[in-house]
Design a protein around this motif. Structure first.
Motif, PDB file in Angstrom:
ATOM      1  N   ASP A  90     -72.583  22.444 -36.279  1.00 51.07           N
ATOM      2  CA  ASP A  90     -72.225  21.123 -35.750  1.00 51.07           C
ATOM      3  C   ASP A  90     -72.520  20.022 -36.769  1.00 51.07           C
ATOM      4  O   ASP A  90     -71.678  19.150 -37.024  1.00 51.07           O
ATOM      5  CB  ASP A  90     -73.006  20.831 -34.467  1.00 51.07           C
ATOM      6  CG  ASP A  90     -72.491  21.615 -33.271  1.00 51.07           C
ATOM      7  OD1 ASP A  90     -71.302  21.994 -33.277  1.00 51.07           O
ATOM      8  OD2 ASP A  90     -73.282  21.845 -32.333  1.00 51.07           O
ATOM      9  N   LEU A  91     -73.703  20.075 -37.351  1.00 56.70           N
ATOM     10  CA  LEU A  91     -74.110  19.053 -38.319  1.00 56.70           C
ATOM     11  C   LEU A  91     -73.206  19.064 -39.543  1.00 56.70           C
ATOM     12  O   LEU A  91     -72.781  18.002 -40.025  1.00 56.70           O
ATOM     13  CB  LEU A  91     -75.561  19.295 -38.753  1.00 56.70           C
ATOM     14  CG  LEU A  91     -76.645  19.006 -37.715  1.00 56.70           C
ATOM     15  CD1 LEU A  91     -77.975  19.610 -38.161  1.00 56.70           C
ATOM     16  CD2 LEU A  91     -76.794  17.501 -37.512  1.00 56.70           C
ATOM     17  N   TYR A  92     -72.908  20.249 -40.040  1.00 57.46           N
ATOM     18  CA  TYR A  92     -72.083  20.359 -41.234  1.00 57.46           C
ATOM     19  C   TYR A  92     -70.671  19.861 -40.977  1.00 57.46           C
ATOM     20  O   TYR A  92     -70.100  19.114 -41.777  1.00 57.46           O
ATOM     21  CB  TYR A  92     -72.059  21.800 -41.729  1.00 57.46           C
ATOM     22  CG  TYR A  92     -71.273  21.975 -43.001  1.00 57.46           C
ATOM     23  CD1 TYR A  92     -71.718  21.424 -44.199  1.00 57.46           C
ATOM     24  CD2 TYR A  92     -70.071  22.686 -43.013  1.00 57.46           C
ATOM     25  CE1 TYR A  92     -70.992  21.570 -45.364  1.00 57.46           C
ATOM     26  CE2 TYR A  92     -69.344  22.843 -44.167  1.00 57.46           C
ATOM     27  CZ  TYR A  92     -69.812  22.279 -45.347  1.00 57.46           C
ATOM     28  OH  TYR A  92     -69.077  22.423 -46.500  1.00 57.46           O
ATOM     29  N   ALA A  93     -70.083  20.246 -39.848  1.00 50.87           N
ATOM     30  CA  ALA A  93     -68.729  19.800 -39.519  1.00 50.87           C
ATOM     31  C   ALA A  93     -68.692  18.287 -39.351  1.00 50.87           C
ATOM     32  O   ALA A  93     -67.743  17.622 -39.808  1.00 50.87           O
ATOM     33  CB  ALA A  93     -68.242  20.482 -38.239  1.00 50.87           C
ATOM     34  N   ASP A  94     -69.712  17.727 -38.717  1.00 51.33           N
ATOM     35  CA  ASP A  94     -69.762  16.267 -38.563  1.00 51.33           C
ATOM     36  C   ASP A  94     -69.816  15.564 -39.908  1.00 51.33           C
ATOM     37  O   ASP A  94     -69.139  14.554 -40.126  1.00 51.33           O
ATOM     38  CB  ASP A  94     -70.983  15.866 -37.728  1.00 51.33           C
ATOM     39  CG  ASP A  94     -70.826  16.224 -36.261  1.00 51.33           C
ATOM     40  OD1 ASP A  94     -69.680  16.390 -35.812  1.00 51.33           O
ATOM     41  OD2 ASP A  94     -71.861  16.343 -35.571  1.00 51.33           O
TER      42      ASP A  94
END
Length: 223
Positions: A90-94
């Protein structure tokens, strides 16, 4: 350093990130960056020393902030290893979507396969974040949550490589996906949820041990 100086440095870094992204390291100049930032060359040189110093400062700011998040995530004793991987996705995609300018600049430099102090420093910075992610994967292996034969390097390549292909081959992937991939609205509303869901399903199937349901669950006396 007082707040005004910190704000001024951050402003210069914001401008430099955009200029480096648009023009690449070789095409950008400190003079054009100082002009767009509205500061004189003396101030820019005072803070960063050189174009290379400015370039590394742009990367360092982004990478260090993400590393701090990863370290906090990795040390969370209340989360399972898979929960940590899921949160990492989630963090990386954001960050890919919200910092597309930076991601473009990063890919430009790392794909050139140049050798030298600049590229070596960039690689060292990025490897520190890779190491933090590997720690999470290794935790899952060590505690029996993940399969013993997990290939840490290939999991990392899968996580980063999917984004690189989609974002950095926009003409091909826009045709493949059926929408303009570099459009901010499409990135936010279509690409981000899709890559999160895909990578979670893919990596969970590869990482997490399946419960063995093949054994007969009837009592031994039942024939």
């Amino acid at each position: 350093m007082d707040k005004d100086k910190i704000d001024k440095k951050d402003h210069i870094l914001d401008v430099a990130e955009k200029v480096f992204s648009d023009q690449g390291y070789d095409g950008a100049s400190t003079r054009s960056i100082s002009g767009e930032a509205g500061v004189n060359m003396a101030m820019l040189n005072y803070y960063f020393g050189s174009k290379e110093g400015l370039f590394l400062a742009v990367f360092n700011r982004k990478i260090n902030s993400f590393r701090d998040i990863l370290q906090d995530l990795g040390s969370d004793g209340q989360m399972t290893a898979w929960d940590k991987v899921s949160a990492y996705i989630d963090l990386y995609a954001d960050r890919v979507v919200n910092n597309n300018c930076f991601q473009k600049m990063l890919y430009q430099e790392m794909s050139m396969n140049k050798r030298g102090e600049l590229s070596d420093n960039l690689t060292k910075m990025l490897m520190e974040n890779v190491i933090e992610f590997h720690k999470i994967l290794q935790e899952g292996i060590d505690n029996g949550e993940f399969n013993e034969d997990v290939d840490l390097d290939m999991v990392t390549a899968t996580l980063y490589g999917t984004k690189n292909f989609i974002i950095n081959a926009p003409q091909l992937t826009s045709a493949m996906l059926g929408y303009e991939i570099l459009d901010e609205k499409n990135l936010e509303e279509k690409f981000k949820p899709r890559i999160k869901a895909y990578q979670k399903k893919l990596l969970k199937a590869y990482l997490v041990k399946e419960h063995d349901n093949s054994h007969n669950t009837y009592p031994a006396y039942v024939k």
